[in-house]
Design a protein around this motif. Structure first.
Motif, PDB file in Angstrom:
ATOM      1  N   VAL A  61      25.478  13.000 -18.090  1.00 57.55           N
ATOM      2  CA  VAL A  61      26.639  12.121 -17.487  1.00 57.55           C
ATOM      3  C   VAL A  61      27.259  12.811 -16.625  1.00 57.55           C
ATOM      4  O   VAL A  61      27.958  12.535 -15.439  1.00 57.55           O
ATOM      5  CB  VAL A  61      27.480  11.826 -18.689  1.00 57.55           C
ATOM      6  N   ALA A  62      27.460  14.390 -16.779  1.00 63.29           N
ATOM      7  CA  ALA A  62      28.342  15.212 -16.009  1.00 63.29           C
ATOM      8  C   ALA A  62      27.522  15.319 -14.504  1.00 63.29           C
ATOM      9  O   ALA A  62      28.163  15.406 -13.512  1.00 63.29           O
ATOM     10  CB  ALA A  62      28.430  16.358 -16.850  1.00 63.29           C
ATOM     11  N   ILE A  63      26.112  15.206 -14.588  1.00 64.80           N
ATOM     12  CA  ILE A  63      25.268  15.349 -13.331  1.00 64.80           C
ATOM     13  C   ILE A  63      25.517  14.045 -12.475  1.00 64.80           C
ATOM     14  O   ILE A  63      26.053  14.031 -11.495  1.00 64.80           O
ATOM     15  CB  ILE A  63      24.019  15.332 -13.548  1.00 64.80           C
ATOM     16  N   ILE A  64      25.842  13.021 -13.301  1.00 60.40           N
ATOM     17  CA  ILE A  64      26.232  11.606 -12.488  1.00 60.40           C
ATOM     18  C   ILE A  64      27.597  11.728 -11.981  1.00 60.40           C
ATOM     19  O   ILE A  64      27.784  11.391 -10.521  1.00 60.40           O
ATOM     20  CB  ILE A  64      26.050  10.433 -13.420  1.00 60.40           C
ATOM     21  N   ILE A  65      28.497  12.272 -12.612  1.00 55.17           N
ATOM     22  CA  ILE A  65      30.028  12.280 -12.190  1.00 55.17           C
ATOM     23  C   ILE A  65      30.285  13.112 -11.136  1.00 55.17           C
ATOM     24  O   ILE A  65      30.797  12.881 -10.058  1.00 55.17           O
ATOM     25  CB  ILE A  65      30.787  12.565 -13.503  1.00 55.17           C
ATOM     26  N   ILE A  66      29.571  14.418 -11.250  1.00 51.67           N
ATOM     27  CA  ILE A  66      29.536  15.415  -9.973  1.00 51.67           C
ATOM     28  C   ILE A  66      29.033  14.663  -8.688  1.00 51.67           C
ATOM     29  O   ILE A  66      29.405  15.102  -7.747  1.00 51.67           O
ATOM     30  CB  ILE A  66      29.263  16.836 -10.442  1.00 51.67           C
ATOM     31  N   THR A  67      27.908  14.154  -8.974  1.00 47.32           N
ATOM     32  CA  THR A  67      27.333  13.427  -7.494  1.00 47.32           C
ATOM     33  C   THR A  67      28.203  12.542  -6.974  1.00 47.32           C
ATOM     34  O   THR A  67      28.236  12.475  -5.861  1.00 47.32           O
ATOM     35  CB  THR A  67      26.008  12.825  -8.260  1.00 47.32           C
TER      36      THR A  67
END
Length: 545
Positions: free
Chosen positions: A356-362
């Motif tokens: 989820v963190a990867i999605i948000i930072i993207t």
């Protein structure tokens, strides 16, 4: 437009290729190549460095029968100390599995037939027990095993040895929850003469072990060091074989690197140390030697250094020595990657899921880059609308190149179009995206981290290849939406098969990186639709005529 598309494809291919190489270190087969077995009891000297290394066999008469292995267990370590020399000859990390789902801890250091990776330290100099004129000292210990008690904050493992009136106590001081170990020498001069010793610490690893290669090209696994003037330098085994390292520095550090993990010696940071390397019998050695110390009769002196063995956790490494955190190797874009990593960890601390963190930072990065993306596509559209006039100028001045250039520039000025307007935003964005990729590649925090459903390890490939297929589909849609003027049939075929080629290529990528690419493509699709809609309202064509 063709040059812009080419730049994008080349950039994507280059980044993907580099990432695939880096990730291979975690998945490539790791055979052990036999080399001449090295005894921990052996010693040799180097005239220029005057240090002791485990390279040549000692005569049998010098081997003391009382030598043994001392086992130590803490909440983060299981390690073995050889009483001969007090060397760390094996170390595993119970909090990190060798393979996800299996109970086997990660073996960072070990001594095997044909392969050795150990941490050595000692005292050389005129009165040093580890001087090359002497056999390695065999220390005495009260116990053969030590275990940190539950709830304890510290564990001390003392080893003792008496060398010609110099009482030596070598202490390993372990702290609960920490991967750094304080190694101290308590030296008491019981003689009537001044004793002179010199501390050293080094790491020894077999070079030809088959672990530094991938299917395509070598993957870096080797040494590194830092000085007061240069915070981080790789010093590969090939470099060692060509030339011995010899650097004088205040403080400094030496290390052996591998993907996600590092072992390092940090000598006294206030002392004037000498960093060195050696190659002996197929082994690479990198170490640090401190200044000589005189111990007056009856005096007691304490000499200390810090040994680190564990994950490449930037905050912990930065506290130990200047530049040691750069062993999390983001390359020349580290100054961009570090803030991105900080943001990623901040997001993860809130959402408690690295996927989820990867999605948000993207989403955040793509959102911040939106103004540049808009300029890029609008500039491309304007250039496309100028194509008839450009073709007319090219036909008019086809035999006079000197006049064509000024005429083209006048056309751009009159129409208020920047011919580089589509390339520059993309070139500005590429370092940011590349830095983010290296964050995903180098961060040990993503190792074995679950996401959801079938993605149980973001550092491993998608077991069912769903994400690579979705990525290929999103790339195909982007290709359909992106206006292009490629007329060459061969180029058209290549572009048509690009989504398929990249989908196949991404089958072996870690799922965390493919997730990033897929989400990034989805965001790009949404941005493209929105930008194109706005351009059409302005009368700019967004599709090939």
């Amino acid at each position: 437009m063709e040059s812009q598309r080419s730049l994008l494809v080349i950039g994507l291919a280059l980044v993907s290729f580099l990432l695939w190489q880096q990730w291979n270190i975690a998945n490539a087969p790791q055979p052990v190549t036999p080399v001449a077995e090295v005894s921990p009891n052996s010693a040799t000297s180097s005239a220029d460095l005057q240090l002791t290394t485990a390279d040549t066999e000692q005569p049998a008469a010098t081997v003391t029968a009382s030598a043994r292995t001392i086992e130590v267990s803490t909440d983060v370590f299981n390690l073995s100390i050889d009483s001969r020399g007090g060397d760390i000859v094996a170390l595993t990390l119970p909090d990190f599995e060798l393979e996800k789902g299996k109970a086997e801890p990660y073996p960072l250091m070990r001594r095997l037939p044909g392969f050795e990776y150990v941490a050595q330290s000692g005292l050389i100099g005129r009165d040093g027990p580890d001087d090359s004129r002497n056999p390695r000292p065999v220390y005495s210990a009260a116990h053969t095993s030590y275990r940190m008690a539950e709830g304890a904050t510290e564990l001390v493992v003392p080893l003792t040895f008496n060398h010609n009136g110099l009482q030596v106590e070598k202490r390993f001081i372990f702290t609960a929850g920490q991967y750094d170990v304080r190694v101290e020498y308590l030296l008491h001069n019981q003689s009537t003469e001044v004793k002179t010793v010199q501390p050293y610490q080094h790491l020894v690893q077999s070079i030809d072990n088959g672990e530094s290669t991938s299917m395509m090209m070598p993957i870096y696994r080797g040494a590194a060091f830092g000085t007061s003037s240069e915070r981080y330098n790789k010093y590969a085994f090939d470099d060692m074989q060509e030339k011995n390292l010899l650097e004088a520095t205040t403080g400094g550090w030496v290390a052996m690197l591998e993907h996600y993990f590092v072992s390092a010696w940090v000598p006294d940071q206030q002392a004037d140390n000498q960093l060195y390397s050696l190659v002996r019998n197929g082994q690479g050695v990198i170490g640090a030697k401190g200044p000589a110390v005189n111990i007056e009769p009856g005096a007691t002196v304490t000499l200390g250094s810090t040994f680190y063995a564990g994950p490449k956790t930037q905050d912990n490494l930065a506290k130990l020595a200047n530049g040691l955190d750069l062993t999390v190797d983001y390359g020349f874009l580290w100054f961009i990657s570090q803030p991105l990593f900080w943001l990623l960890t901040l997001i993860q601390s809130v959402v408690v899921n690295w996927g989820v963190a990867i999605i948000i930072i993207t989403l955040i990065v793509k959102g911040l880059m939106y103004p540049l993306t808009k300029v890029q596509y609008e500039s491309m559209a304007k250039m496309r609308n100028l194509k008839p006039k450009i073709d007319e100028l090219q036909a008019r001045y086809k035999d006079d190149r000197q006049k064509m250039g000024p005429a083209m520039m006048e056309l751009y000025r009159k129409e208020k179009v920047n011919p580089m307007g589509g390339c520059l935003p993309m070139l500005i964005q590429m370092p940011i995206f590349l830095a983010l990729y290296w964050v995903f590649v180098e961060s040990v925090e993503l190792r074995h981290a679950p996401f959801m459903l079938w993605i149980t390890d973001l550092s491993a490939q998608d077991p069912y290849y769903v994400l690579p297929v979705l990525f290929g589909a999103s790339m195909y849609l982007m290709q359909k939406l992106t206006p292009m003027q490629v007329t060459d049939p061969m180029q058209q075929k290549i572009m048509m098969w690009m989504p398929v080629a990249f989908s196949v290529f991404f089958l072996w990528f870690p799922s965390g990186l493919v997730l990033y690419w897929f989400v990034s493509n989805l965001i790009s699709l949404a941005q493209m639709l929105y930008i194109y809609k706005g351009m059409e309202k302005k009368g700019l064509h967004t599709k090939k005529a």
